[in-house]
Motif scaffolding. Structure first.
Motif, PDB file in Angstrom:
ATOM      1  N   PRO A  21       0.887  -1.223  -0.142  1.00 27.94           N
ATOM      2  CA  PRO A  21       0.051   0.006  -0.087  1.00 27.94           C
ATOM      3  C   PRO A  21       0.920   1.409   0.146  1.00 27.94           C
ATOM      4  O   PRO A  21       1.665   1.387   0.723  1.00 27.94           O
ATOM      5  CB  PRO A  21      -0.542  -0.112   1.280  1.00 27.94           C
ATOM      6  CG  PRO A  21       0.043  -0.895   2.245  1.00 27.94           C
ATOM      7  CD  PRO A  21       0.604  -1.907   1.272  1.00 27.94           C
ATOM      8  N   ALA A  22       0.406   2.152  -1.041  1.00 28.31           N
ATOM      9  CA  ALA A  22       1.270   3.555  -0.929  1.00 28.31           C
ATOM     10  C   ALA A  22       0.508   4.120   0.596  1.00 28.31           C
ATOM     11  O   ALA A  22      -0.534   4.034   0.755  1.00 28.31           O
ATOM     12  CB  ALA A  22       1.037   4.250  -2.160  1.00 28.31           C
ATOM     13  N   GLY A  23       1.179   5.298   0.849  1.00 27.22           N
ATOM     14  CA  GLY A  23       0.736   6.119   1.761  1.00 27.22           C
ATOM     15  C   GLY A  23       1.075   5.623   3.241  1.00 27.22           C
ATOM     16  O   GLY A  23       0.972   6.534   4.302  1.00 27.22           O
ATOM     17  N   PRO A  64       8.685  10.423   0.743  1.00 24.78           N
ATOM     18  CA  PRO A  64       7.935  10.216   1.928  1.00 24.78           C
ATOM     19  C   PRO A  64       6.449  10.465   1.838  1.00 24.78           C
ATOM     20  O   PRO A  64       5.954  11.382   1.075  1.00 24.78           O
ATOM     21  CB  PRO A  64       8.252  11.491   2.990  1.00 24.78           C
ATOM     22  CG  PRO A  64      10.036  11.736   2.332  1.00 24.78           C
ATOM     23  CD  PRO A  64       9.803  11.462   0.537  1.00 24.78           C
ATOM     24  N   PRO A  65       5.611   9.744   2.830  1.00 26.15           N
ATOM     25  CA  PRO A  65       4.186   9.709   2.321  1.00 26.15           C
ATOM     26  C   PRO A  65       3.746  11.176   2.620  1.00 26.15           C
ATOM     27  O   PRO A  65       4.002  11.965   3.559  1.00 26.15           O
ATOM     28  CB  PRO A  65       3.647   9.060   3.669  1.00 26.15           C
ATOM     29  CG  PRO A  65       4.840   7.936   4.104  1.00 26.15           C
ATOM     30  CD  PRO A  65       6.004   8.866   3.628  1.00 26.15           C
ATOM     31  N   GLY A  66       2.815  11.715   1.727  1.00 29.92           N
ATOM     32  CA  GLY A  66       2.140  13.025   1.447  1.00 29.92           C
ATOM     33  C   GLY A  66       2.889  13.814   0.926  1.00 29.92           C
ATOM     34  O   GLY A  66       2.544  15.320   0.723  1.00 29.92           O
ATOM     35  N   ASP A  67       3.972  13.854   0.853  1.00 35.59           N
ATOM     36  CA  ASP A  67       5.154  14.829   0.419  1.00 35.59           C
ATOM     37  C   ASP A  67       4.918  15.203  -0.993  1.00 35.59           C
ATOM     38  O   ASP A  67       5.145  16.370  -1.524  1.00 35.59           O
ATOM     39  CB  ASP A  67       6.453  14.667   0.625  1.00 35.59           C
ATOM     40  CG  ASP A  67       7.088  15.047   1.921  1.00 35.59           C
ATOM     41  OD1 ASP A  67       6.162  14.912   2.874  1.00 35.59           O
ATOM     42  OD2 ASP A  67       8.236  14.819   2.411  1.00 35.59           O
ATOM     43  N   LEU A  79       0.779   8.320  -6.465  1.00 37.39           N
ATOM     44  CA  LEU A  79       0.065   7.073  -5.912  1.00 37.39           C
ATOM     45  C   LEU A  79       0.347   7.237  -4.192  1.00 37.39           C
ATOM     46  O   LEU A  79       1.328   7.137  -3.810  1.00 37.39           O
ATOM     47  CB  LEU A  79       0.920   5.664  -6.057  1.00 37.39           C
ATOM     48  CG  LEU A  79       0.833   5.401  -7.816  1.00 37.39           C
ATOM     49  CD1 LEU A  79       1.591   4.000  -8.192  1.00 37.39           C
ATOM     50  CD2 LEU A  79      -0.602   5.382  -8.425  1.00 37.39           C
ATOM     51  N   GLY A  80      -0.739   7.505  -3.688  1.00 35.50           N
ATOM     52  CA  GLY A  80      -0.804   7.806  -2.290  1.00 35.50           C
ATOM     53  C   GLY A  80      -1.844   6.691  -1.688  1.00 35.50           C
ATOM     54  O   GLY A  80      -2.043   5.646  -1.876  1.00 35.50           O
TER      55      GLY A  80
END
Length: 125
Positions: A21-23, A64-67, A79-80
């Motif tokens: 999973p992304a994010g 990094p997630p969300g960046d 893809l998040g």
């Protein structure tokens, strides 16, 4: 390579492609191979891990997630959370098919989002 050199999310070192999973550990930035090749040239040694889908003609950078959530730079696709990415086993570093163009290590799997954003803008026609 020893297991301890792999990022936590890549362990255990299996033999098969896994859908992750992304994010959670990272987001992925997906670009067509031609654009991605130009991005690699711009980033040089500042790139993190890169997955290449040899059949789909795309490259994926991990950030990094969300960046990169608010990026709007077509043809890039972020893809998040809610997306998944096929991740090859760490030893698969050559085509054909899904493989690591730039393999990850424990200390180098993300690409700095600011560097990637700049390289992506420069690589666009």
């Amino acid at each position: 390579m020893p297991n301890s050199d792999a990022p936590k999310w890549l362990r255990p070192l299996g033999q098969e492609v896994r859908m992750l999973p992304a994010g959670q550990w990272w987001d992925a930035v997906r670009v067509p191979l031609t654009t991605g090749t130009r991005i690699l040239e711009h980033l040089g040694p500042h790139t993190g891990a890169v997955i290449e889908d040899g059949y789909g003609g795309v490259l994926y950078w991990l950030v990094p997630p969300g960046d990169a959530a608010d990026w709007n730079l077509p043809p890039a696709r972020i893809l998040g959370p809610g997306s998944h990415l096929a991740v090859p086993p760490r030893h698969r570093t050559h085509a054909p098919g899904l493989h690591w163009r730039i393999p990850p290590t424990r200390t180098r799997h993300w690409t700095d989002p600011a560097h990637l954003h700049t390289a992506l803008r420069r690589a666009l026609p």
